[in-house]
Scaffold this motif. Structure first.
Motif, PDB file in Angstrom:
ATOM      1  N   PHE A  37      24.315 -11.907 104.640  1.00  0.00           N
ATOM      2  CA  PHE A  37      25.548 -11.684 105.198  1.00  0.00           C
ATOM      3  C   PHE A  37      26.575 -12.593 104.896  1.00  0.00           C
ATOM      4  CE2 PHE A  37      22.602 -14.394 107.727  1.00  0.00           C
ATOM      5  CZ  PHE A  37      23.627 -15.385 107.896  1.00  0.00           C
ATOM      6  N   VAL A  38      27.805 -12.462 105.198  1.00  0.00           N
ATOM      7  CA  VAL A  38      28.848 -13.221 104.816  1.00  0.00           C
ATOM      8  C   VAL A  38      29.485 -13.379 106.094  1.00  0.00           C
ATOM      9  CG1 VAL A  38      31.015 -13.758 103.103  1.00  0.00           C
ATOM     10  CG2 VAL A  38      28.649 -12.340 102.274  1.00  0.00           C
ATOM     11  N   THR A  39      30.064 -14.895 106.220  1.00  0.00           N
ATOM     12  CA  THR A  39      30.923 -15.370 107.457  1.00  0.00           C
ATOM     13  C   THR A  39      31.916 -15.707 106.837  1.00  0.00           C
ATOM     14  OG1 THR A  39      28.836 -15.870 108.615  1.00  0.00           O
ATOM     15  CG2 THR A  39      31.023 -16.621 109.426  1.00  0.00           C
ATOM     16  N   VAL A  40      33.256 -15.016 107.471  1.00  0.00           N
ATOM     17  CA  VAL A  40      34.593 -15.433 106.818  1.00  0.00           C
ATOM     18  C   VAL A  40      35.413 -16.444 108.051  1.00  0.00           C
ATOM     19  CG1 VAL A  40      35.470 -13.181 107.405  1.00  0.00           C
ATOM     20  CG2 VAL A  40      36.713 -14.837 106.143  1.00  0.00           C
ATOM     21  N   ALA A  41      35.983 -17.371 107.633  1.00  0.00           N
ATOM     22  CA  ALA A  41      36.615 -18.092 108.774  1.00  0.00           C
ATOM     23  C   ALA A  41      37.612 -17.465 109.373  1.00  0.00           C
ATOM     24  CB  ALA A  41      37.046 -19.382 107.973  1.00  0.00           C
ATOM     25  N   ASN A  42      37.949 -17.549 110.442  1.00  0.00           N
ATOM     26  CA  ASN A  42      39.035 -16.940 111.250  1.00  0.00           C
ATOM     27  C   ASN A  42      40.494 -17.156 110.639  1.00  0.00           C
ATOM     28  OD1 ASN A  42      40.319 -15.055 113.564  1.00  0.00           O
ATOM     29  ND2 ASN A  42      40.737 -16.913 114.392  1.00  0.00           N
ATOM     30  N   GLU A  43      40.424 -18.596 110.163  1.00  0.00           N
ATOM     31  CA  GLU A  43      41.943 -19.186 109.712  1.00  0.00           C
ATOM     32  C   GLU A  43      42.263 -17.948 108.521  1.00  0.00           C
ATOM     33  OE1 GLU A  43      39.189 -20.860 110.254  1.00  0.00           O
ATOM     34  OE2 GLU A  43      39.865 -22.286 111.958  1.00  0.00           O
ATOM     35  N   GLN A  44      41.428 -17.511 107.666  1.00  0.00           N
ATOM     36  CA  GLN A  44      41.740 -16.594 106.585  1.00  0.00           C
ATOM     37  C   GLN A  44      42.424 -15.359 107.195  1.00  0.00           C
ATOM     38  OE1 GLN A  44      39.310 -16.215 103.180  1.00  0.00           O
ATOM     39  NE2 GLN A  44      38.159 -17.939 103.702  1.00  0.00           N
ATOM     40  N   LEU A  45      42.133 -14.957 108.425  1.00  0.00           N
ATOM     41  CA  LEU A  45      42.641 -13.440 108.914  1.00  0.00           C
ATOM     42  C   LEU A  45      43.461 -13.957 110.111  1.00  0.00           C
ATOM     43  CD1 LEU A  45      38.829 -11.836 108.705  1.00  0.00           C
ATOM     44  CD2 LEU A  45      40.911 -11.647 107.062  1.00  0.00           C
ATOM     45  N   ARG A  46      43.793 -14.934 110.362  1.00  0.00           N
ATOM     46  CA  ARG A  46      44.454 -15.092 111.578  1.00  0.00           C
ATOM     47  C   ARG A  46      45.871 -14.364 111.498  1.00  0.00           C
ATOM     48  NH1 ARG A  46      44.527 -19.443 115.025  1.00  0.00           N
ATOM     49  NH2 ARG A  46      43.087 -20.617 113.653  1.00  0.00           N
ATOM     50  N   GLY A  47      46.375 -13.764 112.648  1.00  0.00           N
ATOM     51  CA  GLY A  47      47.295 -12.947 112.709  1.00  0.00           C
ATOM     52  C   GLY A  47      47.394 -11.609 111.830  1.00  0.00           C
ATOM     53  N   LEU A  48      46.048 -11.044 111.892  1.00  0.00           N
ATOM     54  CA  LEU A  48      45.880  -9.973 110.923  1.00  0.00           C
ATOM     55  C   LEU A  48      46.591  -8.623 111.536  1.00  0.00           C
ATOM     56  CD1 LEU A  48      44.112  -8.594 108.979  1.00  0.00           C
ATOM     57  CD2 LEU A  48      42.376  -8.306 110.908  1.00  0.00           C
ATOM     58  N   ALA A  49      46.725  -8.581 112.783  1.00  0.00           N
ATOM     59  CA  ALA A  49      47.237  -7.309 113.562  1.00  0.00           C
ATOM     60  C   ALA A  49      48.747  -7.236 113.211  1.00  0.00           C
ATOM     61  CB  ALA A  49      47.009  -7.537 115.064  1.00  0.00           C
ATOM     62  N   ALA A  50      49.468  -8.174 112.890  1.00  0.00           N
ATOM     63  CA  ALA A  50      50.902  -8.421 112.583  1.00  0.00           C
ATOM     64  C   ALA A  50      51.228  -8.700 111.195  1.00  0.00           C
ATOM     65  CB  ALA A  50      51.438  -9.409 113.468  1.00  0.00           C
ATOM     66  N   ASP A  51      50.267  -8.388 110.155  1.00  0.00           N
ATOM     67  CA  ASP A  51      50.615  -8.699 108.956  1.00  0.00           C
ATOM     68  C   ASP A  51      49.837  -7.590 108.100  1.00  0.00           C
ATOM     69  OD1 ASP A  51      50.999  -9.536 106.198  1.00  0.00           O
ATOM     70  OD2 ASP A  51      50.696 -12.014 106.985  1.00  0.00           O
ATOM     71  N   GLU A  52      51.005  -6.906 107.456  1.00  0.00           N
ATOM     72  CA  GLU A  52      50.357  -5.494 106.695  1.00  0.00           C
ATOM     73  C   GLU A  52      49.580  -6.188 105.320  1.00  0.00           C
ATOM     74  OE1 GLU A  52      50.210  -2.459 107.373  1.00  0.00           O
ATOM     75  OE2 GLU A  52      50.937  -2.906 109.535  1.00  0.00           O
ATOM     76  N   ALA A  53      50.066  -6.920 104.653  1.00  0.00           N
ATOM     77  CA  ALA A  53      49.642  -7.492 103.313  1.00  0.00           C
ATOM     78  C   ALA A  53      48.271  -8.257 103.715  1.00  0.00           C
ATOM     79  CB  ALA A  53      50.480  -8.525 102.843  1.00  0.00           C
ATOM     80  N   LEU A  54      48.131  -9.134 104.893  1.00  0.00           N
ATOM     81  CA  LEU A  54      46.914  -9.423 105.205  1.00  0.00           C
ATOM     82  C   LEU A  54      45.766  -8.530 105.825  1.00  0.00           C
ATOM     83  CD1 LEU A  54      45.513 -12.159 105.917  1.00  0.00           C
ATOM     84  CD2 LEU A  54      46.120 -12.456 108.002  1.00  0.00           C
ATOM     85  N   LYS A  55      46.169  -7.320 106.489  1.00  0.00           N
ATOM     86  CA  LYS A  55      45.450  -6.411 106.903  1.00  0.00           C
ATOM     87  C   LYS A  55      44.932  -5.504 105.392  1.00  0.00           C
ATOM     88  CE  LYS A  55      47.181  -3.941 110.180  1.00  0.00           C
ATOM     89  NZ  LYS A  55      48.143  -3.065 110.722  1.00  0.00           N
ATOM     90  N   ALA A  56      45.834  -5.403 104.456  1.00  0.00           N
ATOM     91  CA  ALA A  56      45.279  -4.681 103.144  1.00  0.00           C
ATOM     92  C   ALA A  56      44.277  -5.514 102.520  1.00  0.00           C
ATOM     93  CB  ALA A  56      46.618  -4.504 102.261  1.00  0.00           C
ATOM     94  N   TYR A  57      44.396  -7.012 102.625  1.00  0.00           N
ATOM     95  CA  TYR A  57      43.570  -7.734 101.794  1.00  0.00           C
ATOM     96  C   TYR A  57      42.101  -7.579 102.776  1.00  0.00           C
ATOM     97  CZ  TYR A  57      40.577 -12.045 101.641  1.00  0.00           C
ATOM     98  OH  TYR A  57      39.725 -13.014 101.867  1.00  0.00           O
ATOM     99  N   ALA A  58      42.154  -7.853 104.156  1.00  0.00           N
ATOM    100  CA  ALA A  58      41.093  -7.800 105.132  1.00  0.00           C
ATOM    101  C   ALA A  58      40.152  -6.376 104.724  1.00  0.00           C
ATOM    102  CB  ALA A  58      41.297  -7.980 106.354  1.00  0.00           C
ATOM    103  N   SER A  59      40.889  -5.192 104.655  1.00  0.00           N
ATOM    104  CA  SER A  59      40.355  -3.997 104.575  1.00  0.00           C
ATOM    105  C   SER A  59      39.673  -3.906 103.191  1.00  0.00           C
ATOM    106  CB  SER A  59      41.494  -3.048 104.608  1.00  0.00           C
ATOM    107  OG  SER A  59      40.804  -1.703 104.126  1.00  0.00           O
ATOM    108  N   SER A  60      40.124  -4.553 102.207  1.00  0.00           N
ATOM    109  CA  SER A  60      39.365  -4.201 100.680  1.00  0.00           C
ATOM    110  C   SER A  60      38.266  -5.148 100.915  1.00  0.00           C
ATOM    111  CB  SER A  60      40.381  -4.746  99.556  1.00  0.00           C
ATOM    112  OG  SER A  60      40.950  -5.983  99.822  1.00  0.00           O
ATOM    113  N   TRP A  61      38.421  -6.638 101.454  1.00  0.00           N
ATOM    114  CA  TRP A  61      37.369  -7.455 101.492  1.00  0.00           C
ATOM    115  C   TRP A  61      36.031  -7.012 102.201  1.00  0.00           C
ATOM    116  CZ3 TRP A  61      34.576 -10.252 105.025  1.00  0.00           C
ATOM    117  CH2 TRP A  61      33.910 -11.017 104.539  1.00  0.00           C
ATOM    118  N   PHE A  62      36.704  -6.084 103.272  1.00  0.00           N
ATOM    119  CA  PHE A  62      35.325  -5.688 104.155  1.00  0.00           C
ATOM    120  C   PHE A  62      34.561  -4.492 103.213  1.00  0.00           C
ATOM    121  CE2 PHE A  62      37.073  -7.774 107.889  1.00  0.00           C
ATOM    122  CZ  PHE A  62      35.946  -8.255 108.434  1.00  0.00           C
TER     123      PHE A  62
END
Length: 639
Positions: free
Chosen positions: A568-593
Motif C-alpha cells: 500500500f501507499v500512503t499519500v499526505a493530504n497536503e499534496q491533495l488539499r483543495g482537490l474538489a476545487a482544482d481541476e489540475a489537481l483532480k487530473a493529477y490525483a486521478s492519474s496517480w490513483f
C-alpha cells in the motif's frame, strides 16, 4: 508413478513367490515319495525285528538325504523315529513363515521288509504290515525360493528407480515450461512485473515480452502522472510551487515535530499591474521568472527549502532553520538589485519575513510575514522583522538534559502507543497507525512526539524511537489481536543495524508480524527507492504488511517499490488539499490513483479534513483514509 510402480512390484513379487512355492511343494512331494521308495528298497529283505529295522534306518539316515523317517506298526506302535534338526538356511524367519514349503511326506507299507498293497476286497494282508513315512531334504526349496524372490525384488527395485528417475526427468522437462508460465501468470495477476530473463521456453519468452510491454506502459503512465503532478503543483511559467501546494508543504513543515524552527520570507514585485501596462506582458513574465530563478537557487543549495508563488507578484521562501532570515533577505536584495530585468523595467521588489517560527499554523506564519512585508513596502526598502517565539529548549544545558531524559526513557522502554484508525469507505478499520508517547521522567505523564521528537532527531535517536515503536506495536497486537501500523522515518531505516534489528523482532513474533503494517517514509531528498527496496526486502519474508509514505519520490519509483514487496501507499493530504476545487489537481490525483491500482497496490490518504475532498477521493479509488490524530486518536495501554 512411484506408488504405481511399488504396487506393481509387490504384486509381481507376491505372484511369483506364490507360484514358485506351489511348484516347489509339488517337487518336494515327489522327492518325498522317491525317498520313501528308496528306503523300502533298502529295507527289502527277510523278516527282521525292531532292532534290525532301527539299525538299517540309522544307516540310511546318516547319509543325509532325508529330514525325517518314521516307521509305525499296524497297532500304532512307533518302531523308528528319526528327525534331523533344522539347518541354518539363511532364509529370514518371516519369509519362511509367509511362504512355507508344506509338502506331504512319502508314505508306503512294509511287510517283512517288502511293499504290500491292500487286498482288492479291502481286507489287510496276513503279513501284519508296517507304515513307513519319509521326507526328503527341503532346505534347498526354501533357499531357492528366497534367492529367486530376493533377486527378483532387487531387479524390480532397480527397474522402478530407473523408471522413476527417467519419468521425473521427462516430467520435469514437460512441466518446467508450464510451471514457469504459471508462475509468470501468477506474477502478472499479482502485478509483479518481473521478467524471467533468458529462457528457451516459448511461453515464458512471450510472457516476458508482455511484462516488458506492461512495464513500458507503466513507465509512460508514470511519466504522465509526473507531468500532471507538475501541472497541479508547479507554476507553469516560473517553475515554483503553486499557492495551494506551497501552503500544504509549509503547514506540514510547521506542524512537523521534527522540524524545529523555520524562517519565512515573502518577496513582492510591487505594482505588478502598472508594470504590466508599462513594460508589456512578455517583459513582466521574464521579470517574474528572473525573481523565481533567484529564489530557486536556495532550493538547490539548502536541503528542505521551499519556494512558492502566492499570487501574481508575491513569492514565498521557507528556510528549514531559524536565525537566517535577515541574512537571507539581505542576500536577496543584493541579487534583485543586480537583475537586469528588474532594472530595465524600473520595478521595485521588497522582502519581508519572520524568523524563528515555532510549530504554528500556516495562516499565523503568513500573517506575521505579511506584516513585515507591509512595513518593507511602506519604506520602499528592505525590512525584515524577526519574531522570537519560545521554543522547547531555552539553552544548551536544557537541551542536554532533555536529550538525556529521552535516551533514558528509550532505554527503560517508558513508552505507550496512541493509535489513529485508518478507515475504508464503509467505516471499517483497516489498521491502527501508532505513534509513540514517551514518559520522560518516572513520575511524569507521557509526552506526545511534538514535545521531544525534534531533540531526538538532533541527537540521532530516531532509530531507537522507531525500534521501540515497532516493539510496542507487536506487544499490543499480542494483547488484543488488532492489526496495527507503524511509520518508520528515513533517518531510522537508513541507520546502520536498524533493518536487522527490526527483522529480529519480527522473527521472534511471527504471528504478530503478520498483523503488523510498516510504513517507510521516503527521503526528503528523493531518489531513495533503492534504499527503501532494500529495507522492504529484508522484512517481507516475515509476513509483515509493507507500505510507503509517498512524498518526494517520483511516480516511476512505485514500480520498483512494488516489486520489493510494498502492498500500500500512503499519500499526505497536503499534496491533495483543495482537490474538489482544482481541476489540475483532480487530473493529477486521478492519474496517480490509476497508477496505484494498475500496480495492484492499496491507496491510503493521511489526515484528510475536508469532507468534499474525501468524497471525491473515494470516487477516484481511495482504499482508506486516516483521520487527523486530534480527532480520532485512541490511547493504548502502557507496556
Amino acid at each position: 508413478m512411484a506408488g504405481l510402480l511399488l504396487l506393481f512390484a509387490c504384486a509381481s513379487l507376491g505372484l511369483q513367490a506364490w507360484t514358485l512355492s506351489k511348484g516347489l511343494q509339488v517337487e518336494q512331494a515327489a522327492r518325498n515319495t522317491e525317498a520313501a521308495q528308496a528306503l523300502v528298497a533298502a529295507l527289502n529283505g527277510p523278516r527282521a525285528g525292531a532292532t534290525t529295522l532301527q539299525a538299517w534306518a540309522d544307516t540310511r539316515f546318516a547319509l543325509g538325504r532325508e529330514d525325517r523317517i518314521r516307521v509305525r506298526s499296524a497297532d500304532g506302535l512307533t518302531l523308528v523315529s528319526l528327525d534331523r534338526p533344522a539347518d541354518d538356511t539363511g532364509v529370514p524367519d518371516w519369509f519362511a513363515q509367509a511362504w512355507p514349503i508344506a509338502a506331504p511326506p512319502g508314505r508306503l507299507t512294509l511287510v517283512n521288509a517288502a511293499i504290500v498293497k491292500p487286498a482288492e476286497n479291502g481286507r489287510p494282508d496276513s503279513a501284519a504290515p508296517a507304515v513307513l513315512e519319509a521326507e526328503a531334504r527341503r532346505v534347498w526349496a526354501q533357499q531357492l525360493l528366497w534367492q529367486t524372490v530376493s533377486r527378483s525384488a532387487a531387479l524390480l527395485a532397480l527397474i522402478a528407480v530407473t523408471g522413476c528417475l527417467t519419468a521425473a526427468a521427462v516430467l520435469r522437462g514437460w512441466l518446467l515450461p508450464r510451471r514457469m508460465t504459471l508462475d509468470q501468470l501468477a506474477g502478472l495477476a499479482a502485478s509483479h512485473l518481473t521478467p524471467r530473463g533468458k529462457s528457451d521456453v516459448p511461453q515464458v519468452r512471450g510472457l516476458d515480452a508482455t511484462v516488458r510491454d506492461l512495464r513500458q506502459d507503466l513507465a509512460l503512465q508514470a511519466e504522465q502522472v509526473l507531468r500532471l503532478q507538475r501541472q497541479a503543483q508547479r507554476d507553469s511559467m516560473t517553475g515554483v510551487s503553486l499557492r495551494h501546494h506551497f501552503l500544504g508543504q509549509l503547514q506540514r513543515r510547521l506542524a512537523d515535530p521534527q522540524g524545529g524552527c523555520a524562517a519565512l520570507l515573502i518577496v513582492r514585485v510591487c505594482d505588478l499591474e502598472a508594470l504590466n501596462l508599462r513594460a508589456g506582458r512578455e517583459a513582466t513574465d521574464r521579470l517574474l521568472c528572473a525573481v523565481a530563478h533567484v529564489l530557486l537557487t536556495y532550493v538547490d543549495r539548502v536541503s528542505g527549502a521551499l519556494v512558492g508563488r502566492l499570487n501574481g507578484g508575491d513569492f514565498a521562501l521557507c528556510l528549514p532553520v531559524g536565525g537566517v532570515a535577515l541574512e537571507t533577505a539581505l542576500s536577496l536584495r543584493s541579487a534583485f538589485a543586480a537583475l537586469p530585468a528588474l532594472r530595465n523595467a524600473g520595478a521595485l521588489a521588497v522582502v519581508g519575513g519572520v524568523d524563528g517560527l515555532p510549530r504554528t499554523t500556516c495562516s499565523a506564519a503568513l500573517a506575521e510575514a505579511d506584516a513585515a512585508l507591509a512595513r518593507a513596502e511602506a519604506d520602499g526598502v528592505l525590512s525584515v522583522a524577526v519574531a522570537h517565539h519560545g521554543d522547547l529548549v531555552a539553552d544548551a544545558a536544557g537541551a542536554t538534559a532533555w536529550r538525556q531524559q529521552i535516551a533514558e526513557a528509550l532505554t527503560q522502554q517508558r513508552g505507550r502507543l496512541v493509535a489513529t484508525p485508518v478507515l475504508d469507505r464503509e467505516g471499517r478499520v483497516l489498521h491502527l497507525v501508532c505513534t509513540l508517547h514517551l514518559q520522560l521522567s518516572v513520575d511524569a505523564a507521557h509526552q506526545p512526539p511534538r514535545a521531544w521528537l525534534a531533540l531526538a532527531r538532533r541527537a540521532s535517536l530516531l532509530s531507537r524511537v522507531d525500534l521501540l515503536t515497532v516493539q510496542l506495536a507487536l506487544h499490543a497486537i499480542a494483547a488484543d489481536g488488532q492489526p496495527r501500523g507503524v511509520r518508520v522515518s528515513e533517518p531510522a531505516w537508513s541507520a546502520p543495524g536498524f533493518v536487522a534489528a527490526v527483522r529480529a523482532l519480527l522473527q521472534v513474533a511471527p504471528a504478530q508480524a503478520r498483523a503488523l503494517s510498516i510504513e517507510l517514509a521516503e527521503s526528503e531528498h528523493g531518489g531513495a527507492a533503492d534504499g527503501l527496496a532494500a529495507a522492504l526486502a529484508a522484512w517481507s519474508a516475515s509476513g509483515v504488511r509493507l507500505g510507503v509514505v509517498h512524498g518526494t519520490a517520483l511516480p516511476s519509483d512505485l514500480t520498483a517499490l512494488q516489486a520489493a514487496g510494498v502492498a500500500f501507499v500512503t499519500v499526505a493530504n497536503e499534496q491533495l488539499r483543495g482537490l474538489a476545487a482544482d481541476e489540475a489537481l483532480k487530473a493529477y490525483a486521478s492519474s496517480w490513483f490509476q497508477l496505484v491500482r494498475d500496480l495492484g497496490l492499496l491507496a491510503l490518504v493521511d489526515g484528510v479534513t475536508d469532507p468534499q475532498d474525501l468524497d471525491l477521493l473515494w470516487t477516484l479509488g481511495l482504499d482508506g483514509a486516516a483521520a487527523s490524530a486530534s480527532a480520532s486518536a485512541v490511547p493504548s495501554d502502557a507496556f
